[in-house]
Design a protein around this motif. Structure first.
Motif, short mmCIF file in Angstrom:
data_model
loop_
_atom_site.label_atom_id
_atom_site.label_comp_id
_atom_site.label_asym_id
_atom_site.label_seq_id
_atom_site.Cartn_x
_atom_site.Cartn_y
_atom_site.Cartn_z
N MET A 74 0.82 -1.21 0.00
CA MET A 74 0.00 0.00 0.00
C MET A 74 0.86 1.27 0.00
SD MET A 74 -3.03 1.21 -0.11
CE MET A 74 -4.16 -0.10 0.33
N ILE A 75 1.96 1.24 0.76
CA ILE A 75 2.91 2.35 0.78
C ILE A 75 4.30 1.79 0.54
CG2 ILE A 75 3.93 4.22 2.16
CD1 ILE A 75 1.34 4.28 3.78
N ASP A 76 5.02 2.39 -0.40
CA ASP A 76 6.37 1.93 -0.70
C ASP A 76 7.26 3.15 -0.90
OD1 ASP A 76 8.45 0.18 -1.27
OD2 ASP A 76 8.07 0.26 -3.42
N VAL A 77 8.24 3.30 -0.04
CA VAL A 77 9.21 4.39 -0.11
C VAL A 77 10.56 3.78 -0.46
CG1 VAL A 77 10.34 6.25 1.18
CG2 VAL A 77 7.93 5.72 1.62
N SER A 78 11.20 4.30 -1.47
CA SER A 78 12.49 3.73 -1.87
C SER A 78 13.51 4.83 -2.14
CB SER A 78 12.33 2.85 -3.12
OG SER A 78 11.75 3.56 -4.18
N GLY A 79 14.65 4.70 -1.48
CA GLY A 79 15.78 5.59 -1.70
C GLY A 79 15.49 7.06 -1.47
N LEU A 80 14.67 7.37 -0.47
CA LEU A 80 14.23 8.76 -0.28
C LEU A 80 15.35 9.60 0.35
CD1 LEU A 80 11.47 10.02 -0.97
CD2 LEU A 80 10.98 10.03 1.47
N VAL A 81 15.67 10.68 -0.35
CA VAL A 81 16.71 11.61 0.11
C VAL A 81 16.09 13.01 0.16
CG1 VAL A 81 18.92 12.70 -0.43
CG2 VAL A 81 18.59 10.25 -0.85
N LYS A 82 16.32 13.69 1.28
CA LYS A 82 15.76 15.03 1.46
C LYS A 82 16.75 15.87 2.27
CE LYS A 82 12.73 18.43 2.28
NZ LYS A 82 12.21 19.34 1.24
N SER A 83 17.04 17.07 1.78
CA SER A 83 17.91 17.99 2.52
C SER A 83 17.23 19.34 2.66
CB SER A 83 19.23 18.17 1.78
OG SER A 83 19.96 16.96 1.72
N HIS A 84 17.53 20.02 3.75
CA HIS A 84 17.15 21.42 3.92
C HIS A 84 18.44 22.22 3.76
CE1 HIS A 84 13.44 20.14 6.45
NE2 HIS A 84 13.12 20.31 5.17
N GLY A 85 18.63 22.80 2.58
CA GLY A 85 19.89 23.47 2.32
C GLY A 85 21.03 22.47 2.32
N ASP A 86 22.03 22.72 3.15
CA ASP A 86 23.16 21.80 3.25
C ASP A 86 22.95 20.73 4.31
OD1 ASP A 86 24.54 23.21 1.31
OD2 ASP A 86 25.47 24.58 2.76
N HIS A 87 21.80 20.77 4.97
CA HIS A 87 21.56 19.82 6.07
C HIS A 87 20.75 18.62 5.58
CE1 HIS A 87 20.70 18.17 9.96
NE2 HIS A 87 19.39 18.30 9.78
N PRO A 88 21.33 17.41 5.56
CA PRO A 88 20.58 16.22 5.14
C PRO A 88 19.58 15.80 6.21
CG PRO A 88 22.81 15.62 5.83
CD PRO A 88 22.73 17.11 5.88
N VAL A 89 18.34 15.58 5.80
CA VAL A 89 17.29 15.18 6.73
C VAL A 89 16.95 13.70 6.57
CG1 VAL A 89 14.94 15.65 7.53
CG2 VAL A 89 16.36 17.52 6.66
N LEU A 90 16.78 13.26 5.33
CA LEU A 90 16.55 11.85 5.02
C LEU A 90 17.68 11.37 4.13
CD1 LEU A 90 12.72 12.01 4.24
CD2 LEU A 90 13.80 11.36 6.41
N ARG A 91 18.26 10.23 4.48
CA ARG A 91 19.45 9.74 3.79
C ARG A 91 19.20 8.36 3.16
NH1 ARG A 91 24.33 12.01 6.82
NH2 ARG A 91 23.49 13.41 8.41
N GLY A 92 18.35 8.32 2.16
CA GLY A 92 18.10 7.06 1.48
C GLY A 92 17.18 6.12 2.24
N VAL A 93 16.00 6.59 2.58
CA VAL A 93 15.05 5.81 3.37
C VAL A 93 14.27 4.84 2.48
CG1 VAL A 93 12.95 5.93 4.78
CG2 VAL A 93 14.81 7.59 5.14
N ASP A 94 14.21 3.58 2.93
CA ASP A 94 13.38 2.55 2.30
C ASP A 94 12.36 2.08 3.33
OD1 ASP A 94 14.85 2.39 -0.19
OD2 ASP A 94 16.41 1.36 0.93
N LEU A 95 11.09 2.03 2.91
CA LEU A 95 10.01 1.69 3.85
C LEU A 95 8.85 1.09 3.08
CD1 LEU A 95 8.65 2.08 6.74
CD2 LEU A 95 7.79 4.24 5.82
N THR A 96 8.31 -0.03 3.57
CA THR A 96 7.15 -0.65 2.95
C THR A 96 6.09 -0.90 4.01
OG1 THR A 96 8.50 -1.73 1.26
CG2 THR A 96 6.31 -2.63 1.64
N VAL A 97 4.85 -0.55 3.70
CA VAL A 97 3.73 -0.81 4.58
C VAL A 97 2.68 -1.58 3.79
CG1 VAL A 97 1.96 0.18 6.09
CG2 VAL A 97 4.17 1.34 5.84
N ALA A 98 2.34 -2.77 4.26
CA ALA A 98 1.37 -3.61 3.56
C ALA A 98 -0.05 -3.13 3.81
CB ALA A 98 1.52 -5.06 4.02
N GLN A 99 -0.96 -3.53 2.95
CA GLN A 99 -2.36 -3.19 3.14
C GLN A 99 -2.85 -3.77 4.47
OE1 GLN A 99 -4.88 -4.15 -0.15
NE2 GLN A 99 -6.76 -3.67 0.92
N GLY A 100 -3.53 -2.93 5.25
CA GLY A 100 -4.06 -3.37 6.54
C GLY A 100 -3.06 -3.34 7.68
#
Length: 248
Positions: free
Chosen positions: A1-27
């Motif tokens: 139902m939810i699949d996150v792969s390789g998520l990278v997020k920075s605020h300016g020079d500050h890394p917030v998410l560093r390659g997040v992988d996450l899976t949530v099944a239905q229910g």
């Protein structure tokens, strides 16, 4: 139902998410825990399209959101995701000048184009479910914080989402009000609603979630069934969180 792969997020020079992988099944009801500043809220906001990200992909109920989409494609995808994924925040964000019933029917009437009578019927059933059927004509200022948060949950459910995202829904509440909200979320989990709960409260996570992901400095360092992780944490981050709770 939810699949996150390789998520990278920075605020300016500050890394917030560093390659997040996450899976949530239905229910599945899953908790995301971590210290303040670990990236928990940023992660769930990226899933709902409230924040952009620099690399990776988010998929919700078959809808793919990635950083390579054009602005128009992203806006269209985010709108579709938000119709499938309800979100409840730390702050209740209710319209103060409207009644509780009017707050709950706002989305179904103006976004889903539901008839007013049908929207009211749906809203009253949901208010009954969260224990506030007798407060439909009240204004938000007349309710406690826990009651307002239960209204916020009913408002999100009125859109009939396939996924619910909770971002620290009890952090602004006292212990008694927290119990009121936990009871509602636990009831939703028992019905098999897919959900992610972001929280720093370990007792809350244990009460509502089946699985848990530990986020530390923008990375998921441990995942598994919540009882296993809580009883035998393998990562230093999880041990630190749970030792802090035991010490308190």
């Amino acid at each position: 139902m939810i699949d996150v792969s390789g998520l990278v997020k920075s605020h300016g020079d500050h890394p917030v998410l560093r390659g997040v992988d996450l899976t949530v099944a239905q229910g599945e009801a899953t908790a995301i825990i971590g210290a303040s500043g670990s990236g928990k809220s940023t992660l769930v906001r990226c899933i709902n399209g409230l924040e952009t990200f620099d690399e990776g992909k988010v998929a919700v109920d078959g809808l793919d959101l990635c950083c390579t989409l054009s602005r128009r494609e992203r806006e269209r995808t985010v709108r579709a995701i938000r119709l499938r994924a309800g979100m409840v925040f730390q702050q209740y964000n209710l319209f103060p000048h409207r009644t509780i019933l009017e707050n709950v029917i706002e989305g179904p009437v103006h976004v889903l184009k539901l008839g007013v009578d049908e929207a009211i019927e749906r809203a009253r059933k949901l208010l009954d479910r969260v224990g506030l059927g007798d407060r439909a004509d009240s204004r938000p200022r007349e309710l406690s914080g826990g009651q307002q948060q239960r209204v916020a949950i009913a408002r999100a459910l009125a859109m009939k989402p396939r996924v619910m995202l909770f971002d620290e829904p009890t952090s602004a509440l006292d212990p008694r009000m927290t119990l009121e909200v936990v009871a509602v979320i636990k009831d939703l989990a028992s019905d098999g609603l897919t959900m992610i709960v972001v929280t720093h409260e370990m007792a809350f996570a244990r009460n509502v979630a089946q699985t848990v992901h530990v986020l530390d400095e923008g990375k998921i360092v441990e995942s598994g069934p919540i009882c296993e992780v809580f009883e035998n944490p393998q990562s230093q981050a999880a041990r630190g969180l749970l030792n802090h709770v035991e010490a308190a």
